[in-house]
Design a protein around this motif. Sequence first.
Motif, PDB file in Angstrom:
ATOM      1  N   VAL A 129       0.844  -1.277   0.135  1.00  0.00           N
ATOM      2  CA  VAL A 129       0.199   0.035  -0.174  1.00  0.00           C
ATOM      3  C   VAL A 129       0.834   1.334   0.001  1.00  0.00           C
ATOM      4  O   VAL A 129       1.696   1.667   0.951  1.00  0.00           O
ATOM      5  CB  VAL A 129      -1.046  -0.106   1.382  1.00  0.00           C
ATOM      6  CG1 VAL A 129      -1.835   1.386   1.145  1.00  0.00           C
ATOM      7  CG2 VAL A 129      -1.537  -1.462   1.281  1.00  0.00           C
ATOM      8  N   GLY A 130       0.942   2.044  -1.000  1.00  0.00           N
ATOM      9  CA  GLY A 130       1.717   3.271  -1.219  1.00  0.00           C
ATOM     10  C   GLY A 130       2.814   2.902  -1.949  1.00  0.00           C
ATOM     11  O   GLY A 130       3.544   1.752  -1.991  1.00  0.00           O
ATOM     12  N   SER A 131       3.420   4.140  -2.646  1.00  0.00           N
ATOM     13  CA  SER A 131       4.534   3.928  -3.742  1.00  0.00           C
ATOM     14  C   SER A 131       5.754   4.883  -3.412  1.00  0.00           C
ATOM     15  O   SER A 131       6.442   5.160  -4.425  1.00  0.00           O
ATOM     16  CB  SER A 131       4.099   3.964  -5.106  1.00  0.00           C
ATOM     17  OG  SER A 131       3.589   5.299  -5.416  1.00  0.00           O
ATOM     18  N   ALA A 174      -3.425   5.932  10.046  1.00  0.00           N
ATOM     19  CA  ALA A 174      -4.977   5.922   9.874  1.00  0.00           C
ATOM     20  C   ALA A 174      -5.521   4.571   9.074  1.00  0.00           C
ATOM     21  O   ALA A 174      -6.592   4.271   9.708  1.00  0.00           O
ATOM     22  CB  ALA A 174      -5.185   7.170   8.751  1.00  0.00           C
ATOM     23  N   LEU A 175      -4.970   4.007   8.177  1.00  0.00           N
ATOM     24  CA  LEU A 175      -5.276   3.037   7.713  1.00  0.00           C
ATOM     25  C   LEU A 175      -5.414   1.884   8.504  1.00  0.00           C
ATOM     26  O   LEU A 175      -6.407   1.039   8.604  1.00  0.00           O
ATOM     27  CB  LEU A 175      -4.307   2.518   6.374  1.00  0.00           C
ATOM     28  CG  LEU A 175      -4.670   1.271   5.698  1.00  0.00           C
ATOM     29  CD1 LEU A 175      -6.213   0.973   5.278  1.00  0.00           C
ATOM     30  CD2 LEU A 175      -3.735   1.031   4.567  1.00  0.00           C
ATOM     31  N   LEU A 176      -4.460   1.538   9.150  1.00  0.00           N
ATOM     32  CA  LEU A 176      -4.470   0.615  10.246  1.00  0.00           C
ATOM     33  C   LEU A 176      -5.544   0.685  11.435  1.00  0.00           C
ATOM     34  O   LEU A 176      -6.278  -0.282  11.684  1.00  0.00           O
ATOM     35  CB  LEU A 176      -2.957   0.519  11.286  1.00  0.00           C
ATOM     36  CG  LEU A 176      -1.822   0.016  10.235  1.00  0.00           C
ATOM     37  CD1 LEU A 176      -0.453   0.516  10.982  1.00  0.00           C
ATOM     38  CD2 LEU A 176      -1.997  -1.373   9.753  1.00  0.00           C
ATOM     39  N   ASN A 178      17.509  15.070   6.875  1.00  0.00           N
ATOM     40  CA  ASN A 178      16.225  14.672   6.011  1.00  0.00           C
ATOM     41  C   ASN A 178      16.163  13.311   6.116  1.00  0.00           C
ATOM     42  O   ASN A 178      17.169  12.539   5.970  1.00  0.00           O
ATOM     43  CB  ASN A 178      16.810  15.314   4.809  1.00  0.00           C
ATOM     44  CG  ASN A 178      17.098  16.779   4.501  1.00  0.00           C
ATOM     45  OD1 ASN A 178      18.232  17.216   5.298  1.00  0.00           O
ATOM     46  ND2 ASN A 178      16.245  17.554   4.105  1.00  0.00           N
ATOM     47  N   PRO A 179      15.077  12.747   6.310  1.00  0.00           N
ATOM     48  CA  PRO A 179      14.858  11.348   6.749  1.00  0.00           C
ATOM     49  C   PRO A 179      14.761  10.180   5.463  1.00  0.00           C
ATOM     50  O   PRO A 179      14.848   8.916   5.813  1.00  0.00           O
ATOM     51  CB  PRO A 179      13.519  11.492   7.488  1.00  0.00           C
ATOM     52  CG  PRO A 179      12.636  12.418   6.727  1.00  0.00           C
ATOM     53  CD  PRO A 179      13.957  13.648   6.335  1.00  0.00           C
ATOM     54  N   GLN A 180      14.621  10.760   4.289  1.00  0.00           N
ATOM     55  CA  GLN A 180      14.418   9.688   3.142  1.00  0.00           C
ATOM     56  C   GLN A 180      15.491   8.598   3.303  1.00  0.00           C
ATOM     57  O   GLN A 180      15.220   7.400   2.998  1.00  0.00           O
ATOM     58  CB  GLN A 180      14.019  10.262   1.805  1.00  0.00           C
ATOM     59  CG  GLN A 180      13.715   9.326   0.884  1.00  0.00           C
ATOM     60  CD  GLN A 180      13.525   9.851  -0.556  1.00  0.00           C
ATOM     61  OE1 GLN A 180      13.178  11.128  -0.681  1.00  0.00           O
ATOM     62  NE2 GLN A 180      14.014   9.324  -1.501  1.00  0.00           N
TER      63      GLN A 180
HETATM   64  C1  LIG Z   1       8.522  19.082  -0.126  1.00  0.00           C
HETATM   65  C2  LIG Z   1       8.939  18.005   0.185  1.00  0.00           C
HETATM   66  C3  LIG Z   1      10.808  18.123   0.406  1.00  0.00           C
HETATM   67  C4  LIG Z   1      11.141  16.996   0.953  1.00  0.00           C
HETATM   68  N1  LIG Z   1      12.358  17.033   0.874  1.00  0.00           N
HETATM   69  C5  LIG Z   1      13.345  16.130   1.356  1.00  0.00           C
HETATM   70  C6  LIG Z   1      14.829  16.012   1.119  1.00  0.00           C
HETATM   71  O1  LIG Z   1      15.437  16.591   0.388  1.00  0.00           O
HETATM   72  N2  LIG Z   1      15.465  14.800   1.559  1.00  0.00           N
HETATM   73  C7  LIG Z   1      14.604  13.821   2.494  1.00  0.00           C
HETATM   74  O2  LIG Z   1      15.531  12.812   2.822  1.00  0.00           O
HETATM   75  N3  LIG Z   1      13.446  13.970   2.783  1.00  0.00           N
HETATM   76  C8  LIG Z   1      12.680  15.073   2.107  1.00  0.00           C
HETATM   77  N4  LIG Z   1      11.437  15.101   2.279  1.00  0.00           N
HETATM   78  C9  LIG Z   1      10.596  14.062   3.131  1.00  0.00           C
HETATM   79  C10 LIG Z   1      10.637  12.694   2.342  1.00  0.00           C
HETATM   80  O3  LIG Z   1       9.922  12.794   1.017  1.00  0.00           O
HETATM   81  C11 LIG Z   1       9.555  11.716   3.117  1.00  0.00           C
HETATM   82  O4  LIG Z   1      10.276  11.560   4.227  1.00  0.00           O
HETATM   83  C12 LIG Z   1       9.353  10.247   2.260  1.00  0.00           C
HETATM   84  O5  LIG Z   1       8.738  10.414   1.078  1.00  0.00           O
HETATM   85  C13 LIG Z   1       8.600   9.549   3.259  1.00  0.00           C
HETATM   86  O6  LIG Z   1       8.463   8.136   2.670  1.00  0.00           O
HETATM   87  P1  LIG Z   1       7.313   7.192   2.783  1.00  0.00           P
HETATM   88  O7  LIG Z   1       7.383   6.215   1.979  1.00  0.00           O
HETATM   89  O8  LIG Z   1       7.182   7.082   4.331  1.00  0.00           O
HETATM   90  O9  LIG Z   1       5.933   7.889   2.624  1.00  0.00           O
HETATM   91  P2  LIG Z   1       5.447   8.871   1.249  1.00  0.00           P
HETATM   92  O10 LIG Z   1       6.440   9.212   0.578  1.00  0.00           O
HETATM   93  O11 LIG Z   1       4.355   9.845   1.970  1.00  0.00           O
HETATM   94  O12 LIG Z   1       4.679   7.660   0.416  1.00  0.00           O
HETATM   95  C14 LIG Z   1       3.456   7.269   0.766  1.00  0.00           C
HETATM   96  C15 LIG Z   1       2.362   6.812  -0.572  1.00  0.00           C
HETATM   97  O13 LIG Z   1       1.488   6.138   0.001  1.00  0.00           O
HETATM   98  C16 LIG Z   1       0.216   6.813  -0.633  1.00  0.00           C
HETATM   99  N5  LIG Z   1      -0.977   6.052   0.225  1.00  0.00           N
HETATM  100  C17 LIG Z   1      -1.110   6.806   1.433  1.00  0.00           C
HETATM  101  N6  LIG Z   1      -2.155   5.991   1.933  1.00  0.00           N
HETATM  102  C18 LIG Z   1      -2.577   5.307   1.025  1.00  0.00           C
HETATM  103  C19 LIG Z   1      -3.832   4.462   0.792  1.00  0.00           C
HETATM  104  N7  LIG Z   1      -4.789   4.472   1.802  1.00  0.00           N
HETATM  105  N8  LIG Z   1      -4.080   3.616  -0.225  1.00  0.00           N
HETATM  106  C20 LIG Z   1      -3.090   3.942  -1.488  1.00  0.00           C
HETATM  107  N9  LIG Z   1      -2.213   4.676  -1.244  1.00  0.00           N
HETATM  108  C21 LIG Z   1      -1.754   5.523  -0.090  1.00  0.00           C
HETATM  109  C22 LIG Z   1       0.373   8.319  -0.876  1.00  0.00           C
HETATM  110  O14 LIG Z   1      -0.612   8.797  -1.741  1.00  0.00           O
HETATM  111  C23 LIG Z   1       1.987   8.179  -0.941  1.00  0.00           C
HETATM  112  O15 LIG Z   1       2.211   8.341  -2.683  1.00  0.00           O
HETATM  113  C24 LIG Z   1      10.450  15.863   1.836  1.00  0.00           C
HETATM  114  C25 LIG Z   1       9.161  16.053   1.600  1.00  0.00           C
HETATM  115  C26 LIG Z   1       8.403  17.062   1.072  1.00  0.00           C
HETATM  116  C27 LIG Z   1       6.918  16.871   0.882  1.00  0.00           C
END
Ligand SMILES: Cc1cc2nc3c(=O)[nH]c(=O)nc-3n(C[C@H](O)[C@H](O)[C@H](O)COP(=O)(O)OP(=O)(O)OC[C@H]3O[C@@H](n4cnc5c(N)ncnc54)[C@H](O)[C@@H]3O)c2cc1C
Length: 481
Positions: free
Chosen positions: A10-12, A239-241, A458-460
Amino acid sequence: MSRRVDAVVVGSGPGGSVTADGLAAAGLDVLVLEEGPRVAPETQVQYSLDQMAESYRNAGLTAALGAPTIAYTEGCVVGGGSEVNSGLYHRPSAQLLADWTRTHRIEDLAPEALLPHHRRVEESLGIDDDLGAAHGGGAGRLLRDGADTLGWHAVHVPRAARASASGTVERQTMSRTYLARAEQGGVEVQDSTRVVRVLRRGARAVGVEVVRRAGGRDVRELLHADVVFVCGGTIQTPALLQRSGWRRHVGGNLSVHPTVKVVAELPEHVDDLGDLGEVASVQVREFAPWLSFGSSASTHAMVALALSENWDSFGPQLERWQRLGVHYAAIQTTGRGRVQAVPGRRDPVVTYRLSALDRARLRSGLARLMHLLLAGGSPQLLPAFSGARAVTGRDDAVSVAEGFRPTRSSLMTVHLAGTVPMGEDRDRCGADSFGALHDAERLWVNDASLLPWAPGINPQGTLMAIAHRNVARFLADQGAR
Ligand SMILES: Cc1cc2nc3c(=O)[nH]c(=O)nc-3n(C[C@H](O)[C@H](O)[C@H](O)COP(=O)(O)OP(=O)(O)OC[C@H]3O[C@@H](n4cnc5c(N)ncnc54)[C@H](O)[C@@H]3O)c2cc1C
């Protein structure tokens, strides 16, 4: 209609893409479900209003309620946050990993255990040091000069980006890297498909219920899977959980990096303005991890937004926006927030409570940021909180900082973590050391929700290496079984 696969992701975003790629490489039949649309990165202007409308959840209008409210943004698009972010990349410090290990009893999280996973992620993202250095721009130069003058520790942060043949920056988003590779490996990615609930038989996850837009209407469908990975990001995962009946240590402990901003006029001698739509790769980390300084994109819209707190007095300066850079002080907080799904509502309610120490950190962060920018040679600072006046010298900076109140500032964050913390301490962790939900079977979390708190960087990069490690452990366990 009902369908069966080995694994549903769930989520990409970064967590989901690493997960899908790893599972597919091991031969599993994987289906990725993404609520957002598919948008080619090259069709969007970074940090533009169009990008916010197309690729951010609720067009970027999301906030954690509290005093003050903290605005946050999330990507809602194939590739998640990686499609809209700057790709600044860090490895976590040994100290941070040791702290997480100790406080949450996390197994196997030493730097040497995580290193091979970081290396794989860095190779896949083409983490490129030189590119970051080339895109410091005027705002980055100001930070660097200020740090040099004060003897403060400044770093150049590498980025997940490559130079294209035409010399422009091509950000290495998930849709260009992990997800592209996963799709080539046979993974199916369904966009515009929202998972409304995880199907369960007792404690065991057995699939998901989705709603998908088709032919102008919503179509509901059940999908069955041997295992479900929830990677919806820090707000949507809990929220989903919760909607699916799992609530223990799910949704509390939200941890973010709130930022306060200052617009700085560039000194006369700075003539290389760089690309104003790019975030500078310089960060000043003298007081890290609790406080760090950096620059945001300094486009016309971003400068206007930062001036808008005092539009009557600061607005006219927008005419010279190319010579104005937007800078931030970001803090780690001791206060925490909560995500709460509400029956019948699409979006959860998000709240955040800053502690007295957090408020003091914000004020101190603002004062130190102004000191840094003046030391870098900026002739004039325009702090982004209501009631502020322009600052031209150190004495001004001190008195303006004394007038700062978090409630007068539009605090915002793009770094969210902690809502399903991982570890073996069942009194505080929703998932185990590798992301398996404690109170469930065949249900994993693998995204930024697992990080025990917002890491002060930055957490990614951190979450991707941890997601990589968790998939490896999942696959090893399957083999063992
Ligand atoms: C503007 C901006 C700048 C940033 N800059 C940086 C940076 O430079 N370096 C860095 O390390 N981090 C940066 N971050 C933070 C980084 O992007 C996040 O930490 C990271 O994307 C989190 O990854 P994730 O997989 O946890 O979730 P996300 O990236 O949020 O991906 C979750 C995905 O799941 C999908 N989803 C959610 N719920 C559902 C559902 N119920 N059904 C289907 N799909 C669903 C969402 O639509 C989303 O596409 C930035 C964030 C933003 C917004």
